[in-house]
Write a protein that holds these residues in place. Structure first.
Motif, mmCIF file in Angstrom:
data_model
loop_
_atom_site.group_PDB
_atom_site.id
_atom_site.type_symbol
_atom_site.label_atom_id
_atom_site.label_comp_id
_atom_site.label_asym_id
_atom_site.label_seq_id
_atom_site.Cartn_x
_atom_site.Cartn_y
_atom_site.Cartn_z
ATOM 1 N N TRP A 289 2.808 11.213 -0.808
ATOM 2 C CA TRP A 289 1.695 12.166 -0.911
ATOM 3 C C TRP A 289 1.285 12.355 -2.363
ATOM 4 O O TRP A 289 0.096 12.381 -2.694
ATOM 5 C CB TRP A 289 2.111 13.488 -0.281
ATOM 6 N N LEU A 290 2.266 12.468 -3.281
ATOM 7 C CA LEU A 290 1.954 12.609 -4.703
ATOM 8 C C LEU A 290 1.244 11.375 -5.238
ATOM 9 O O LEU A 290 0.306 11.485 -6.048
ATOM 10 C CB LEU A 290 3.237 12.856 -5.503
ATOM 11 N N ASP A 291 1.692 10.205 -4.786
ATOM 12 C CA ASP A 291 1.055 8.969 -5.242
ATOM 13 C C ASP A 291 -0.395 8.902 -4.767
ATOM 14 O O ASP A 291 -1.298 8.494 -5.519
ATOM 15 C CB ASP A 291 1.837 7.748 -4.732
ATOM 16 N N ILE A 292 -0.623 9.295 -3.520
ATOM 17 C CA ILE A 292 -1.991 9.286 -2.975
ATOM 18 C C ILE A 292 -2.879 10.251 -3.748
ATOM 19 O O ILE A 292 -4.032 9.949 -4.078
ATOM 20 C CB ILE A 292 -1.970 9.641 -1.473
ATOM 21 N N LEU A 293 -2.319 11.424 -4.060
ATOM 22 C CA LEU A 293 -3.068 12.439 -4.787
ATOM 23 C C LEU A 293 -3.262 12.060 -6.254
ATOM 24 O O LEU A 293 -4.169 12.552 -6.931
ATOM 25 C CB LEU A 293 -2.347 13.785 -4.680
ATOM 26 N N GLY A 294 -2.392 11.166 -6.754
ATOM 27 C CA GLY A 294 -2.484 10.731 -8.150
ATOM 28 C C GLY A 294 -1.860 11.701 -9.125
ATOM 29 O O GLY A 294 -2.290 11.798 -10.277
ATOM 30 N N VAL A 295 -0.801 12.419 -8.705
ATOM 31 C CA VAL A 295 -0.132 13.379 -9.593
ATOM 32 C C VAL A 295 1.385 13.207 -9.533
ATOM 33 O O VAL A 295 2.129 14.179 -9.462
ATOM 34 C CB VAL A 295 -0.505 14.839 -9.268
ATOM 35 N N SER A 296 1.856 11.986 -9.586
ATOM 36 C CA SER A 296 3.298 11.752 -9.492
ATOM 37 C C SER A 296 4.021 12.087 -10.785
ATOM 38 O O SER A 296 5.236 12.282 -10.785
ATOM 39 C CB SER A 296 3.579 10.305 -9.091
#
Length: 545
Positions: free
Chosen positions: A233-240
């Motif tokens: 989910w963080l990767d999809i959102l771009g905030v890992s």
């Protein structure tokens, strides 16, 4: 010019020339101890740090949280060096799991031959006692170094945080940046292991409770599923990583991130409510998790989701079933052990649950934390379609629901299980996340100083390890209460509290470590946090209070 050094537990020694921690350690005959750093006038320093004036010092070993952080970061850096030098691949240290770090390797991961090569490289580093050097460089030079290593996330975070100068660590031509000192060389890393797990490997290390050897590897499968889902989910959102979060804030998109994060919590709670309804037999819902998890707000938000489904939930807090303070059991040091399940009046709880489920009217207790006494609370009678939600750190322990058939009980484990990483090689600790939450809540609701909370925290962590985490895999569902935006909001509260800890305090070093971390968080004002958010349980302003 001679100077005196007061060494905790040893005495006062005089020196006539500058000396390093390594030299003082040798002089004191402590080379057989797992010492990895030292405090100089309360500040955590590497053992290579040189002193040349009067000061007070004490050595930091792996039986302390600070010492274990130094050990873990040193081992993580050696893994980064090994993968880069031997395989030409980058490592992403994702999250903790079973007393280790779950790591993913660039590309298709590690096959058996890759794992063998990396293991041999690490063994060689330790055997050869490969040196790790500290360098302090200007910010612009640090950014150049990391860009040249294709570590663009670190360079971007340093640029956003504007920390100047920057402390770097180098080993065999590879540079790293960490938020604690590192050990002087690889030879300090005595115990470690690499274990294949799912799509990556687990880098294993000792713990504070087992500082000289590795505890058994027992990976929690359900927990691993939550970790994987949230990482995706963080990767999809771009905030890992934290540099991504800085970009969100700088571009004015913080509100968007907050709304998306809260929507994810709503989605997960609705899924849990749907699962409970589908089972059809559930009368008691137990919500458990360690301190700082957000159990109270989770329980009340879940209650709303269940009302939408036609249920009539009531929420009971286990905190109200504490024994009167003078009856509370004590730990090995003679202090009240509030983390023990036997600090609860289990017989009284059982009587009340039996009466509630039988449709009887009961008078709930309310525990007064100031007087340390249990008082009378509101009257409760379960309505038709009613369910009881019990929240507290021991909610998953079978002693809480003894006598109630398993098919009538639904168990949920709540914790900020994983959050945003600082960069590819530095994760944000879920324990630190909970500690920052608790610092704010303890000060706001109980008037406790940051020092008092930090002093108590080791016993809280031990209590979680003894009484809470052993039961987490028994949960029907796990709820990750982490919010991707919460560290920037908490920053506005915790920095002032942590700065109030004086240099003479035994927890001054821990306060400084947390302050160092917070320097790298962007700032998000709290007025944009919804009043239904779990974060409001800690910073105040919750509509559930």
């Amino acid at each position: 010019m001679a100077f005196s050094v007061s060494i905790r537990g040893i005495g006062v020694e005089k020196f006539h020339k500058p000396v390093s921690g390594i030299e003082v350690l040798s002089l004191c005959g402590l080379n057989d101890k797992p010492v990895v750093a030292w405090h100089v006038n309360g500040y955590l320093r590497p053992l290579t740090w040189t002193i040349d004036d009067h000061c007070e010092v004490d050595f930091v070993d792996t039986s302390s949280f600070e010492g274990m952080a130094v050990y873990r970061n040193t081992l993580s850096f050696l893994l980064v060096v090994a993968c880069r030098k031997i395989l030409g691949k980058e490592v992403f240290i994702r999250h903790s799991i079973s007393d280790g770090f779950f790591c993913e390797v660039q590309g298709e991961g590690l096959d058996q031959e890759d794992l063998r090569l990396v293991r041999e490289a690490l063994e060689s580093f330790v055997h050869d006692d490969l040196p790790i050097k500290m360098e302090v460089v200007p910010l612009d030079r640090a950014k150049q170094i990391f860009r040249s290593q294709n570590d663009l996330g670190k360079a971007a975070l340093l640029e956003a945080a504007r920390i100047d100068p920057v402390t770097l660590w180098s080993c065999d031509g590879v540079y790293g940046h960490f938020y604690t000192p590192l050990a002087p060389s690889a030879g300090y890393i005595k115990s470690w292991d690499l274990v294949p797990f799912r799509s990556g490997v687990v880098l294993r290390f000792p713990t504070v409770t087992s500082p000289k050897e590795l505890p058994p590897f027992r990976p929690p499968r359900k927990l691993a599923d939550v970790f994987e889902e949230y990482a995706e989910w963080l990767d999809i959102l771009g905030v890992s990583t934290m540099d991504n979060l800085h970009r969100y804030v700088a571009s004015g998109r913080a509100q968007e991130l907050i709304l998306v994060s809260e929507a994810l919590h709503n989605q997960k709670l609705n899924e849990i409510a749907g699962d409970i309804i589908e089972k059809g037999t559930v009368k008691v819902i137990c919500i458990a998790g360690p301190s700082g998890s957000g159990k109270t707000t989770t329980a009340k938000r879940l209650a709303i989701c269940l009302r939408v489904c036609g249920k009539r939930p009531v929420v009971i807090s286990l905190d109200d079933y504490f024994l009167d303070r003078e009856k509370t059991p004590r730990d090995a040091d003679g202090n009240f052990d509030f983390e023990s399940i036997y600090a609860l009046d289990l017989d009284f709880l059982e009587q009340q649950l039996d009466a509630i489920l039988a449709g009887k009217e009961v008078v709930l207790p309310r525990f007064n934390f100031i007087s340390g006494k249990r008082e009378k609370g509101p009257t409760l009678k379960l309505e038709k379609q009613g369910v009881v939600i019990i929240e507290g750190i021991h909610g998953l322990n079978q002693l809480i629901t003894r006598g109630i058939p398993d098919e009538k009980v639904y168990k949920i484990f709540v914790s900020p299980l994983t959050g945003i990483s600082m960069d590819r090689h530095n994760r944000t600790s879920t324990t630190d996340n909970r500690l920052l939450r608790r610092l704010v809540r303890d000060y706001r609701t109980r008037g406790k100083s940051a020092e008092a909370t930090l002093m108590q925290w080791p016993s809280v962590v031990k209590g979680a390890q003894d009484y809470i985490f052993p039961y987490q895999e028994k949960a029907d569902r796990m709820f990750n209460s982490a919010l991707v935006y919460e560290l920037p909001v908490l920053k506005g509260y915790t920095e002032g509290l942590l700065r109030s800890v004086e240099e003479s305090s035994p927890v001054y070093g821990e306060a400084q470590r947390l302050l160092t971390l917070s320097q790298y968080f962007p700032f998000i004002p709290s007025d944009v946090v919804p009043n239904t958010s779990i974060l409001r349980e800690f910073i105040g302003g919750s509509c559930f209070e």
